[in-house]
Design an enzyme around this catalytic site. Structure first.
Site, PDB file in Angstrom:
ATOM      1  N   ILE A  36       1.233  -0.068   7.508  1.00 45.57           N
ATOM      2  CA  ILE A  36       0.911  -1.260   8.290  1.00 45.57           C
ATOM      3  C   ILE A  36       2.075  -1.657   9.209  1.00 45.57           C
ATOM      4  O   ILE A  36       1.867  -2.371  10.192  1.00 45.57           O
ATOM      5  CB  ILE A  36       0.535  -2.413   7.325  1.00 45.57           C
ATOM      6  CG1 ILE A  36      -0.354  -3.430   7.998  1.00 45.57           C
ATOM      7  CG2 ILE A  36       1.753  -3.052   6.699  1.00 45.57           C
ATOM      8  CD1 ILE A  36      -1.014  -4.401   7.020  1.00 45.57           C
ATOM      9  N   GLN A  97      12.292   0.192  -2.539  1.00 49.91           N
ATOM     10  CA  GLN A  97      10.887   0.188  -2.971  1.00 49.91           C
ATOM     11  C   GLN A  97      10.398  -1.255  -3.102  1.00 49.91           C
ATOM     12  O   GLN A  97      11.054  -2.082  -3.755  1.00 49.91           O
ATOM     13  CB  GLN A  97      10.704   0.925  -4.301  1.00 49.91           C
ATOM     14  CG  GLN A  97       9.229   1.095  -4.678  1.00 49.91           C
ATOM     15  CD  GLN A  97       9.005   1.909  -5.946  1.00 49.91           C
ATOM     16  OE1 GLN A  97       9.961   2.322  -6.609  1.00 49.91           O
ATOM     17  NE2 GLN A  97       7.747   2.120  -6.283  1.00 49.91           N
ATOM     18  N   HIS A 103       4.369   6.052  -3.748  1.00 46.58           N
ATOM     19  CA  HIS A 103       3.863   6.474  -2.439  1.00 46.58           C
ATOM     20  C   HIS A 103       4.913   7.332  -1.762  1.00 46.58           C
ATOM     21  O   HIS A 103       6.103   7.022  -1.806  1.00 46.58           O
ATOM     22  CB  HIS A 103       3.507   5.275  -1.557  1.00 46.58           C
ATOM     23  CG  HIS A 103       4.560   4.206  -1.525  1.00 46.58           C
ATOM     24  ND1 HIS A 103       4.711   3.304  -2.553  1.00 46.58           N
ATOM     25  CD2 HIS A 103       5.523   3.923  -0.625  1.00 46.58           C
ATOM     26  CE1 HIS A 103       5.720   2.482  -2.276  1.00 46.58           C
ATOM     27  NE2 HIS A 103       6.237   2.844  -1.104  1.00 46.58           N
TER      28      HIS A 103
HETATM   29  P1  AMP Z   1       8.327   0.837   0.031  1.00 44.16           P
HETATM   30  O1  AMP Z   1       9.221  -0.203   0.666  1.00 44.16           O
HETATM   31  O2  AMP Z   1       8.911   2.206  -0.027  1.00 44.16           O
HETATM   32  O3  AMP Z   1       7.788   0.346  -1.296  1.00 44.16           O
HETATM   33  O4  AMP Z   1       7.101   0.983   1.023  1.00 44.16           O
HETATM   34  C1  AMP Z   1       5.995   0.121   1.034  1.00 44.16           C
HETATM   35  C2  AMP Z   1       5.326   0.339   2.356  1.00 44.16           C
HETATM   36  O5  AMP Z   1       4.017  -0.183   2.276  1.00 44.16           O
HETATM   37  C3  AMP Z   1       6.016  -0.357   3.535  1.00 44.16           C
HETATM   38  O6  AMP Z   1       6.384   0.627   4.500  1.00 44.16           O
HETATM   39  C4  AMP Z   1       4.951  -1.318   4.057  1.00 44.16           C
HETATM   40  O7  AMP Z   1       4.951  -1.436   5.461  1.00 44.16           O
HETATM   41  C5  AMP Z   1       3.672  -0.670   3.546  1.00 44.16           C
HETATM   42  N1  AMP Z   1       2.544  -1.570   3.367  1.00 44.16           N
HETATM   43  C6  AMP Z   1       2.542  -2.786   2.764  1.00 44.16           C
HETATM   44  N2  AMP Z   1       1.303  -3.305   2.755  1.00 44.16           N
HETATM   45  C7  AMP Z   1       0.494  -2.382   3.357  1.00 44.16           C
HETATM   46  C8  AMP Z   1      -0.914  -2.332   3.657  1.00 44.16           C
HETATM   47  N3  AMP Z   1      -1.746  -3.328   3.330  1.00 44.16           N
HETATM   48  N4  AMP Z   1      -1.384  -1.239   4.300  1.00 44.16           N
HETATM   49  C9  AMP Z   1      -0.554  -0.230   4.648  1.00 44.16           C
HETATM   50  N5  AMP Z   1       0.778  -0.216   4.373  1.00 44.16           N
HETATM   51  C10 AMP Z   1       1.287  -1.278   3.754  1.00 44.16           C
END
Ligand code: AMP
Ligand code: ZN
Length: 117
Positions: A36, A97, A103
């Site tokens: 996102i 994270q 992910h």
């Molecule tokens: P991390 O910081 O490695 O846990 O990555 C989490 C990721 O999830 C971040 O890059 C966010 O931008 C992404 N994210 C959070 N909410 C959403 C969502 N609803 N759809 C897609 N990506 C998301």
């Protein structure tokens, strides 16, 4: 229990279709969707459908599923025609994270610096 959907997990909600996402690939065991808040022209997250907290927990619990996730990062890169790309598993809050459903970030389409910040 490891692998079971968690009510309070954002990515379990995406797997269940309760929160919308731009899904680019789906297999029996994984989903890939666009981040996102993209940090590169291609920024896709690959997740197992089963809930595991982070890469370490996933690797410990299910080596086959770990391989499924890694295989899908390659498939995403191929679909976006990336010759070079970066795969990142932020593991633990100190590493950035923020969502505790494992992910893989697949980042590409621009030059990358090393070391990362
Ligand atoms: P991390 O910081 O490695 O846990 O990555 C989490 C990721 O999830 C971040 O890059 C966010 O931008 C992404 N994210 C959070 N909410 C959403 C969502 N609803 N759809 C897609 N990506 C998301
Ligand atoms: Zn989850």
């Amino acid at each position: 229990m490891a692998g079971e959907p968690q009510d309070d997990c954002l990515f379990c909600k995406i797997v269940a279709g309760h929160i919308p996402a731009t899904i680019v690939r789906e297999t029996e065991t994984t989903v890939a969707f666009r981040d996102i808040n993209p940090q590169a022209p291609t920024h896709v997250l690959v997740i197992p459908k089963a809930h595991h907290r982070d890469a370490a927990a996933l690797a410990e619990a299910d080596p086959t599923l770990t391989a499924d996730v890694l295989r899908e990062t390659k498939a995403v890169a191929e679909e976006d025609k990336l010759e070079s790309y970066r795969v990142v598993f932020n593991t633990g809050p100190g590493a950035g994270q923020t969502v505790f459903h494992v992910h893989a970030h697949v980042l590409g389409g621009r030059g990358m610096q090393w070391p990362p910040g």
